[in-house]
Design a protein around this motif. Structure first.
Motif, PDB file in Angstrom:
ATOM      1  N   SER A  78      -8.705   3.081   0.350  1.00 45.54           N
ATOM      2  CA  SER A  78      -8.706   1.921  -0.534  1.00 45.54           C
ATOM      3  C   SER A  78      -7.887   2.166  -1.798  1.00 45.54           C
ATOM      4  O   SER A  78      -7.235   1.256  -2.321  1.00 45.54           O
ATOM      5  N   THR A  82      -4.783  -0.106  -3.221  1.00 45.07           N
ATOM      6  CA  THR A  82      -4.754  -0.643  -4.584  1.00 45.07           C
ATOM      7  C   THR A  82      -3.457  -0.304  -5.295  1.00 45.07           C
ATOM      8  O   THR A  82      -2.839  -1.160  -5.944  1.00 45.07           O
ATOM      9  N   ARG A  83      -3.022   0.953  -5.166  1.00 48.76           N
ATOM     10  CA  ARG A  83      -1.774   1.373  -5.819  1.00 48.76           C
ATOM     11  C   ARG A  83      -0.586   0.590  -5.289  1.00 48.76           C
ATOM     12  O   ARG A  83       0.293   0.168  -6.040  1.00 48.76           O
TER      13      ARG A  83
END
Length: 455
Positions: A78, A82-83
């Motif tokens: 996750s 996100t990055r």
């Protein structure tokens, strides 16, 4: 994005018993899960069938569906998601003022609507038998082997033709054609050298051109002779192109489950054939303009083929290698042994350049001032021509056939419906079958529209 289906697959990774994910085709997760069963939630009957399929699915299919997703899911936590999303947002903000560049057309000419006839095998066979120096050039996928029909949710780990060999009947016909010293036979394909050699490289006397003509090899006589490959110089610093393009392709591969990067002799491809069709096409629409901007300083162009985007040198096309083959054969065989039969077959848009190269070569070689139009009622009349390739016997006609596989707008003068008809044509030319067995009895009353005579 509902993460529960992803977590479910991960929780049941080996050695646990695999489960089955059944998800709506409208959900976001279906775009990244290739092993899921998709259904339309508004169709009650389809929902019932999907549930029944999941409940009754055997263990081998369950395991196969888990394998499609587990590597992708396991390698993307996750935090990584996100990055990447934040990076994408940052890039979108930074480039919001820039104009997008549309994908370059795959060819620099527009197809005209042509009215052309089905290939008349008796006429082609008659021309073949009456000639002394023949050249036969064929595409591979879709011509010598049938291309699979990719269904909306069909997933494959290989391309639609990669690794697939022609039928035994086609192999036998090619061997017979190549064994005739009067014939020069070439297969021109978009496959890599290694893949093309694995498929048909064992046929003695067969010339090969790989990577859409970026490299080619003249026929070898037997297993003791090593196949020598030659390549064209297109004036592109390919290492510099890779240095810029590969990081961009890696970014899109990371966000598109099932996509792969294919680095070939003189092309770089991003294949999304094994992805969710809609998601893959959406990512491709973003990738193309980004590549166009990044590589605008190089002499390259972008081909958007079925399930794939390729970066190729601007001057690379199959017509280049076809012209080279024709020129070399014409140089080797002059006078009484000059070429008097040419047959070119292909099914894809990239094969159109083979047809136009053949027409241009004939016209520039003074066999005829121009090829007769297939729309003309006099397209099959014999026409006078001056000496070609060192001189042609004025009593000896020269035949040129261009055949596209599938009836569609094309530069070819004739068509066949599918690869099965190509198989029948090759078998007949090689002496392995009768014309009647090909179903050509119905064409007995046709004229020879699409066949060009010169004398």
């Amino acid at each position: 994005l509902n993460l529960l289906p992803i977590e479910y697959v991960y929780a049941r990774k080996s050695p646990c018993t695999p489960g089955v994910v059944v998800t709506s085709e409208f959900s976001a997760v279906c775009a990244i899960m290739n092993g899921a069963i998709r259904f339309n939630p508004f169709d009650v009957q389809i929902v019932v069938q999907s549930m029944e399929k999941a409940i009754s699915m055997d263990m081998s299919e369950r395991e196969g569906r888990r394998i499609r997703d587990i590597e992708f899911i396991s390698s993307r936590c996750s935090g990584q998601w996100t990055r990447k999303i934040l990076l994408d947002l940052n890039e979108a903000v930074g480039s919001s003022g820039e104009d997008t560049i549309s994908l370059e057309q795959t060819s620099n000419h527009e197809f005209k609507e042509l009215t052309f006839s089905h290939a008349h095998v008796p006429s082609i066979k008659e021309a073949y038998d009456s000639t002394k120096r023949r050249i036969i050039i064929m595409d591979y996928g879709g011509t010598l082997v049938e291309k699979e029909s990719p269904g909306k949710y069909l997933k494959r780990e290989v391309s639609i033709t990669m690794g697939r060999s022609p039928k035994p009947k086609v192999i036998l016909a090619l061997k017979r054609l190549c064994a005739d010293p009067r014939n020069t036979v070439f297969v021109v394909s978009g496959l890599t050298k290694e893949s093309l050699v694995n498929c048909v490289g064992s046929i003695h006397g067969l010339g090969l051109a790989a990577s859409n003509g970026a490299c080619f090899s003249w026929p070898i006589k037997d297993d003791t002779e090593e196949r020598i490959w030659k390549s064209f110089e297109f004036g592109v610093n390919w290492d510099a192109v890779k240095q810029i393009a590969l990081p961009i392709l890696a970014k899109f591969t990371a966000r598109t489950n099932g996509s792969i990067v294919q680095v070939r002799e003189a092309t770089i491809g991003w294949s999304y054939y094994s992805c969710d069709p809609e998601w893959g096409a959406l990512q491709a629409s973003y990738l193309a303009p980004e590549l166009a901007v990044a590589l605008r300083g190089f002499s390259v162009r972008f081909l958007h083929l079925k399930g794939c985007i390729e970066i190729v040198p601007r001057r690379l096309n199959k017509g280049v290698v076809v012209r080279k083959i024709l020129q070399d054969v014409a140089t080797r065989h002059r006078g009484a042994e000059a070429m008097d039969f040419m047959l070119c077959m292909g099914d894809d848009v990239s094969d159109e350049r083979m047809f136009t190269s053949l027409f241009s070569f004939v016209a520039e070689s003074d066999v005829a001032s121009s090829l007769p139009s297939t729309n003309s009622p006099h397209a099959d009349e014999r026409r006078g021509a001056s000496a070609w390739g060192g001189g042609v016997d004025p009593e000896r006609p020269v035949y040129a056939f261009t055949i596209t596989v599938g009836k569609k707008a094309s530069q070819a003068s004739q068509f066949v419906h599918n690869a099965t008809e190509v198989e029948g044509l090759l078998d007949t030319l090689s002496g392995g079958g009768s014309i009647d067995s090909l179903g050509n009895a119905n064409y007995a009353g046709e004229d020879r529209s699409g066949i060009s005579f010169f004398e």
